[in-house]
Design a protein around this motif. Structure first.
Motif, PDB file in Angstrom:
ATOM      1  N   ARG A 227      45.483  44.860  34.302  1.00  0.00           N
ATOM      2  CA  ARG A 227      44.759  43.860  33.524  1.00  0.00           C
ATOM      3  C   ARG A 227      43.299  44.266  33.430  1.00  0.00           C
ATOM      4  O   ARG A 227      42.823  45.125  34.161  1.00  0.00           O
ATOM      5  N   THR A 228      42.566  43.596  32.554  1.00  0.00           N
ATOM      6  CA  THR A 228      41.132  43.825  32.469  1.00  0.00           C
ATOM      7  C   THR A 228      40.453  43.208  33.691  1.00  0.00           C
ATOM      8  O   THR A 228      41.032  42.356  34.382  1.00  0.00           O
ATOM      9  N   ALA A 229      39.230  43.610  33.945  1.00  0.00           N
ATOM     10  CA  ALA A 229      38.479  43.070  35.085  1.00  0.00           C
ATOM     11  C   ALA A 229      38.286  41.562  34.938  1.00  0.00           C
ATOM     12  O   ALA A 229      38.406  40.809  35.907  1.00  0.00           O
ATOM     13  N   ARG A 230      38.002  41.109  33.734  1.00  0.00           N
ATOM     14  CA  ARG A 230      37.811  39.674  33.513  1.00  0.00           C
ATOM     15  C   ARG A 230      39.124  38.914  33.716  1.00  0.00           C
ATOM     16  O   ARG A 230      39.133  37.827  34.303  1.00  0.00           O
ATOM     17  N   ALA A 231      40.240  39.491  33.274  1.00  0.00           N
ATOM     18  CA  ALA A 231      41.540  38.845  33.478  1.00  0.00           C
ATOM     19  C   ALA A 231      41.846  38.739  34.968  1.00  0.00           C
ATOM     20  O   ALA A 231      42.354  37.717  35.443  1.00  0.00           O
ATOM     21  N   ASP A 232      41.520  39.783  35.718  1.00  0.00           N
ATOM     22  CA  ASP A 232      41.710  39.732  37.167  1.00  0.00           C
ATOM     23  C   ASP A 232      40.865  38.625  37.792  1.00  0.00           C
ATOM     24  O   ASP A 232      41.301  37.937  38.723  1.00  0.00           O
ATOM     25  N   GLU A 233      39.639  38.454  37.288  1.00  0.00           N
ATOM     26  CA  GLU A 233      38.749  37.416  37.804  1.00  0.00           C
ATOM     27  C   GLU A 233      39.332  36.028  37.529  1.00  0.00           C
ATOM     28  O   GLU A 233      39.279  35.129  38.390  1.00  0.00           O
ATOM     29  N   ILE A 234      39.911  35.853  36.354  1.00  0.00           N
ATOM     30  CA  ILE A 234      40.521  34.568  35.999  1.00  0.00           C
ATOM     31  C   ILE A 234      41.706  34.272  36.922  1.00  0.00           C
ATOM     32  O   ILE A 234      41.851  33.162  37.440  1.00  0.00           O
TER      33      ILE A 234
END
Length: 213
Positions: A32-39
């Motif tokens: 996943r993208t870094a932002r998706a991982d953060e979510i």
């Protein structure tokens, strides 16, 4: 053959979690993208706090300090987020079972099995129980969800049980017993006098006794 992961500029829907990456024969969720991982990390934290029933796109946005529409750049809807959480839980569970079965690498990279004198099926069953008990809120959250459409990952989980038992029917029996006992424990349905795990151990040992020598 390794399949391509979702592009950074594409929203992740449920079907994206059907895309699996094979590394050294181990099936892993597509990156996943870094932002998706953060979510997802934020959503997981809310679940661990026992607030899974309050998990909404707006709540996630507030926790992350962003506008709710920004979430939809990464996930199509709340269902896609819960699917990602479920897949991550199953992948972590699979890793725990595999480590119990074949060991974990030491400083030199060699696989070392803890409790090697213990029957492999008992090691795998214990790992299943310990993983759920270490993450009870996650277990509760995913327990009532339908299994995500990730057949290769689910097959990989079953493979650990079958390899440990060497018998398909008894592997299924051990998994069923483990899941049932863990469900009762996590949802508080086990009497206090039975919380030591002795009944769980006795059940798995009884199954092991049925295995051919």
């Amino acid at each position: 053959m390794r399949r391509s992961a979702p592009k950074d500029n594409r929203r992740i829907g449920i079907c994206d979690y059907c895309e699996m990456a094979r590394l050294d024969g181990i099936v892993s969720p597509a990156p996943r993208t870094a932002r998706a991982d953060e979510i997802i990390a934020c959503a997981r934290l809310l679940i661990e706090k026992g607030e899974g029933d309050r998990l909404t796109m707006r709540r996630l946005a507030d926790e992350l300090g962003i506008q709710a529409p920004s979430l939809y750049k990464h996930f199509a809807d709340k269902e896609a987020i819960t699917t990602a959480l479920h897949v991550d839980y199953l992948a972590a569970q699979r890793d725990a079972l595999r480590a119990a079965l074949v060991g974990e690498p030491d400083e030199e990279g060699d696989l070392v099995v803890a409790d090697a004198e213990v029957h492999p099926l008992l090691r795998v069953a214990r790992a299943y129980r310990e993983h759920a008990r270490d993450h009870p809120e996650q277990f509760r959250f995913v327990f009532l969800l339908p299994y995500p459409d990730v057949p290769e990952l689910l097959k990989d989980i079953r493979r650990q049980w079958f390899r440990a038992a060497g018998d398909d029917h008894l592997a299924l029996a051990a998994y069923g017993l483990s899941r049932g006992v863990v469900e009762m424990e996590v949802f508080g349905q086990v009497p206090r006098r039975n919380r030591s795990g002795a009944g769980f151990e006795a059940g798995i040992r009884a199954i092991i006794a049925q295995l051919p020598d």
